[in-house]
Design a protein around this motif. Structure first.
Motif, short mmCIF file in Angstrom:
data_model
loop_
_atom_site.label_atom_id
_atom_site.label_comp_id
_atom_site.label_asym_id
_atom_site.label_seq_id
_atom_site.Cartn_x
_atom_site.Cartn_y
_atom_site.Cartn_z
N ARG A 33 2.07 3.84 26.99
CA ARG A 33 0.73 4.31 27.23
C ARG A 33 0.48 3.48 28.67
O ARG A 33 0.07 4.19 29.27
CB ARG A 33 0.44 3.34 26.46
N ALA A 34 1.03 2.18 28.35
CA ALA A 34 0.76 1.61 29.98
C ALA A 34 1.67 2.30 31.04
O ALA A 34 0.19 2.32 31.89
CB ALA A 34 1.28 0.56 29.57
N SER A 35 2.34 2.59 30.73
CA SER A 35 2.92 2.87 32.01
C SER A 35 3.18 4.45 32.29
O SER A 35 2.42 5.02 33.63
CB SER A 35 4.77 3.13 31.71
N ARG A 38 -0.98 4.27 34.30
CA ARG A 38 -1.11 4.20 35.33
C ARG A 38 -0.12 4.49 35.98
O ARG A 38 -0.65 5.36 37.29
CB ARG A 38 0.11 2.60 35.97
N GLU A 51 -7.57 7.97 31.57
CA GLU A 51 -6.97 7.88 30.14
C GLU A 51 -7.45 8.96 29.03
O GLU A 51 -6.08 9.08 28.72
CB GLU A 51 -8.26 7.03 29.92
N GLU B 57 -7.04 -2.32 33.01
CA GLU B 57 -6.55 -2.44 31.40
C GLU B 57 -6.94 -0.77 30.28
O GLU B 57 -7.52 -0.74 31.02
CB GLU B 57 -7.77 -3.41 30.98
N LEU B 58 -5.72 -1.05 29.76
CA LEU B 58 -6.72 0.38 29.00
C LEU B 58 -7.28 -0.02 27.96
O LEU B 58 -7.56 -1.05 28.04
CB LEU B 58 -4.92 0.91 28.99
#
Lengths: 197, 149
Positions: A33-35, A38, A51, B57-58
């Protein structure tokens, strides 16, 4: 059971997900999810949209898992789905342009807060980083895609070629031109350095 | 190696994509060309900066939203299952219907042409006989002539 999953390889998690194991898919979401966010964020420069698209990419990936023949290519395949969603978003935006109420104002540092992004992260940016982000955003789509996939995400040339749907030589050319343009636009800000060869 | 080619290869040198021979040739060029050396230095710095671009931040509920959207998309696709089943049934039956109609068309016994012609002549002869304007002899002659044809 979940602790065992955390260290499992992608192939095993993807196979379990194909068999309907949502816990395994949850691990994959956690892993990427983070990459993925990004990648999407630096393609769109809007946190909420990024998102939304990252979430949609995971949903579409899960619903069409049966189409993935080689489980080890999950990451590449997931990013390709996200790339197509970014392209669709850009196309819609081009047809129906909108202006954000928090739109960026040229030369005005207050934009950092108004974008709704993480202010703490942005406050530490040097001017060069801020300009770099702006210049990457202003690159033509095909150049921006390759520079983000290579320099931000670390995909190989071959993976990038498959994802964007062009030959290897085109990837090399696009990377060169993207870096050349960025260098020309940023050279007044880069400053002098000693040779590092 | 000229500067144009050297600059192009600098991008691949950054990504470690050059074979040993090309790498040696490029490094030699960079050692004697300050302009290309400066170019390489700057694109290298840009690559390093790009890889360290900050990202917000997510949201903490990201995973939960993904699961929710998954459930929602599965729920919305259920009414379509019946449609999909009917469509699959139709797609399965269609070729069978086509094959059956083709076979019927191919193997259906066509009336014999000669038989048809005889039937026509018989009807025509009966018609001419019934016609008060045509004599019986003429009707027979007409029948004989049509038979020769």
């Amino acid at each position: 059971m979940k602790k065992d999953f955390l260290e499992e390889k992608d192939e095993i998690l993807v196979q379990r997900s194909k068999n309907g194991d949502k816990e395994a898919f949850d691990i994959l979401v956690q892993r990427y999810r983070a990459s993925l966010f990004r990648f999407v964020y630096h393609g769109l420069h809007n946190k909420e949209d990024a998102e939304d698209i990252a979430q949609e990419a995971f949903v579409r990936a899960y619903l069409s898992l049966s189409q993935l023949k080689d489980n080890s290519l999950f990451r590449t395949w997931l990013f390709k789905i996200a790339l197509n969603l970014i392209r669709d978003s850009k196309r819609v935006e081009k047809r129906n342009p909108t202006v954000s109420l928090d739109s960026y104002i040229e030369g005005d540092d207050t934009h950092k807060e108004s974008e709704g992004d993480n202010v703490e992260a942005l406050e530490d940016d040097s001017e060069l980083l801020v300009r770099l982000r702006k210049e990457i955003a202003s690159l033509p789509n095909e150049l921006r895609e390759v520079i983000i996939l290579r320099d931000l995400q670390g995909f190989t040339y071959e993976e990038i070629a498959k994802m964007v749907g062009c030959p290897l030589g085109t990837v090399k050319s696009r990377l060169f031109y993207a870096r050349k343009i960025l260098r020309e636009r940023l050279s007044p800000f880069s400053g002098d350095e000693k040779d590092e060869l | 190696m000229n500067c144009k080619k050297a600059k192009f290869l600098c991008s691949q040198l950054l990504d470690d994509r050059l074979n040993e021979r090309a790498k040696r040739a490029l490094l030699f060029h960079l050692s004697i060309c300050p302009e290309c050396r400066s170019f390489y230095r700057q694109v290298k710095k840009i690559k390093e900066l790009t890889s360290s671009l900050p990202t917000p931040e997510l949201s903490p509920n990201f995973n939960a939203v993904v699961l929710y959207r998954l459930e929602r998309s599965k729920a919305s696709s259920r009414p379509h299952l019946i449609f999909l089943l009917k469509r699959r049934l139709a797609l399965f039956l269609l070729p069978l219907v086509l094959i059956a109609s083709t076979l019927i068309f191919v193997f259906h016994k066509k009336p014999d042409e000669t038989e048809l012609l005889r039937s026509y002549r018989r009807e025509h002869f009966i018609y001419t006989l019934q016609n008060p304007l045509i004599s019986a002899d003429s009707a027979v002659k007409m029948l004989l002539i049509s038979g020769q044809e």
